[in-house]
Design a protein around this motif. Structure first.
Motif, PDB file in Angstrom:
ATOM      1  N   ALA A 124      16.660 -41.484   2.308  1.00 61.84           N
ATOM      2  CA  ALA A 124      15.277 -41.063   2.527  1.00 61.84           C
ATOM      3  C   ALA A 124      15.277 -39.915   3.538  1.00 61.84           C
ATOM      4  CB  ALA A 124      14.457 -42.232   3.047  1.00 61.84           C
ATOM      5  N   PRO A 125      14.416 -38.938   3.323  1.00 63.69           N
ATOM      6  CA  PRO A 125      14.380 -37.821   4.275  1.00 63.69           C
ATOM      7  C   PRO A 125      13.934 -38.299   5.651  1.00 63.69           C
ATOM      8  CG  PRO A 125      12.632 -37.612   2.623  1.00 63.69           C
ATOM      9  CD  PRO A 125      13.466 -38.787   2.249  1.00 63.69           C
ATOM     10  N   PRO A 127      11.938 -38.479   9.163  1.00 61.65           N
ATOM     11  CA  PRO A 127      10.480 -38.422   9.360  1.00 61.65           C
ATOM     12  C   PRO A 127       9.957 -36.996   9.607  1.00 61.65           C
ATOM     13  CG  PRO A 127      11.432 -40.179  10.689  1.00 61.65           C
ATOM     14  CD  PRO A 127      12.552 -39.447  10.057  1.00 61.65           C
ATOM     15  N   ASP A 128      10.712 -36.184  10.337  1.00 63.18           N
ATOM     16  CA  ASP A 128      10.228 -34.824  10.595  1.00 63.18           C
ATOM     17  C   ASP A 128      10.230 -33.982   9.325  1.00 63.18           C
ATOM     18  OD1 ASP A 128      12.990 -34.914  10.579  1.00 63.18           O
ATOM     19  OD2 ASP A 128      13.265 -33.358  12.087  1.00 63.18           O
ATOM     20  N   ILE A 129      11.171 -34.233   8.428  1.00 62.74           N
ATOM     21  CA  ILE A 129      11.207 -33.513   7.157  1.00 62.74           C
ATOM     22  C   ILE A 129      10.023 -33.940   6.299  1.00 62.74           C
ATOM     23  CG2 ILE A 129      12.567 -33.125   5.044  1.00 62.74           C
ATOM     24  CD1 ILE A 129      13.839 -31.877   7.486  1.00 62.74           C
ATOM     25  N   GLU A 130       9.712 -35.225   6.294  1.00 62.14           N
ATOM     26  CA  GLU A 130       8.558 -35.715   5.534  1.00 62.14           C
ATOM     27  C   GLU A 130       7.276 -35.068   6.052  1.00 62.14           C
ATOM     28  OE1 GLU A 130       7.996 -39.926   4.947  1.00 62.14           O
ATOM     29  OE2 GLU A 130      10.166 -40.222   4.743  1.00 62.14           O
ATOM     30  N   LEU A 131       7.147 -34.987   7.358  1.00 64.48           N
ATOM     31  CA  LEU A 131       5.960 -34.380   7.958  1.00 64.48           C
ATOM     32  C   LEU A 131       5.843 -32.914   7.567  1.00 64.48           C
ATOM     33  CD1 LEU A 131       3.532 -34.750   9.835  1.00 64.48           C
ATOM     34  CD2 LEU A 131       5.027 -34.164  11.745  1.00 64.48           C
ATOM     35  N   THR A 133       7.070 -31.527   4.919  1.00 71.23           N
ATOM     36  CA  THR A 133       6.763 -31.485   3.484  1.00 71.23           C
ATOM     37  C   THR A 133       5.271 -31.719   3.271  1.00 71.23           C
ATOM     38  OG1 THR A 133       8.966 -32.341   3.005  1.00 71.23           O
ATOM     39  CG2 THR A 133       7.363 -32.449   1.234  1.00 71.23           C
ATOM     40  N   GLU A 134       4.688 -32.660   3.985  1.00 72.53           N
ATOM     41  CA  GLU A 134       3.254 -32.926   3.863  1.00 72.53           C
ATOM     42  C   GLU A 134       2.437 -31.715   4.308  1.00 72.53           C
ATOM     43  OE1 GLU A 134       2.138 -36.505   5.930  1.00 72.53           O
ATOM     44  OE2 GLU A 134       3.631 -37.704   4.832  1.00 72.53           O
ATOM     45  N   ASP A 137       2.613 -29.109   1.623  1.00 73.48           N
ATOM     46  CA  ASP A 137       1.788 -29.450   0.471  1.00 73.48           C
ATOM     47  C   ASP A 137       0.311 -29.247   0.773  1.00 73.48           C
ATOM     48  OD1 ASP A 137       4.102 -30.072  -0.883  1.00 73.48           O
ATOM     49  OD2 ASP A 137       3.915 -32.270  -0.614  1.00 73.48           O
TER      50      ASP A 137
END
Length: 143
Positions: A124-125, A127-131, A133-134, A137
């Motif tokens: 899973a990526p 947390p900072d990468i997920e943020l 990405t959001e 988007d």
């Protein structure tokens, strides 16, 4: 007081997983040894004995001194002998046990290799990468 601490420490030691696993392995190994000994002495060795002239390997020995019998036919002094047939039988037992264990470990390592060869699920990526990405988007949606 000292005695109960000693017993408590021993209980902790004896109940650790690796000690229990080792005990189970020793018990199963002992039973396996009996099975292999029976396989060798009752199934494998009779045909081999037949091939070499009907010899029972466990009876092979070199008599160093014959038994002394009383006039009634009772053994007063037992014979002294080198029982090399029993040694051969035990050696065959060992070789078959060692070969069986080799095959078992080879089989286990084959299964381990198959587990390692299976592709692992992507991690899973972070947390900072997920943020990020959001945020990306959301910025795309605003355009």
């Amino acid at each position: 007081m000292m005695k109960s601490k000693f017993l408590e420490d021993f209980k902790k030691f004896a109940m650790r997983g690796n000690v229990v696993d080792m005990a189970v392995g020793i018990i199963i190994g002992g039973a396996f040894g009996k099975i292999v000994s029976s396989l060798v002495s009752d199934i494998i060795m009779p045909p081999i004995g037949m091939l070499v002239g009907g010899v029972n390997f466990t009876d092979l020995k070199i008599v160093l001194e014959r038994a002394v019998l009383s006039p009634a036919g009772e053994i007063v002094k037992p014979a002294v002998s080198i029982n090399y047939g029993a040694f051969l039988q035990t050696t065959f037992d060992f070789l078959i046990i060692a070969f069986s264990i080799f095959l078992f470990i080879k089989l286990l390592s084959k299964f381990e290799r198959k587990k390692e060869e299976a592709p692992a699920a992507p991690a899973a990526p972070a947390p900072d990468i997920e943020l990020l990405t959001e945020i990306r988007d959301l910025l795309k949606e605003k355009k």
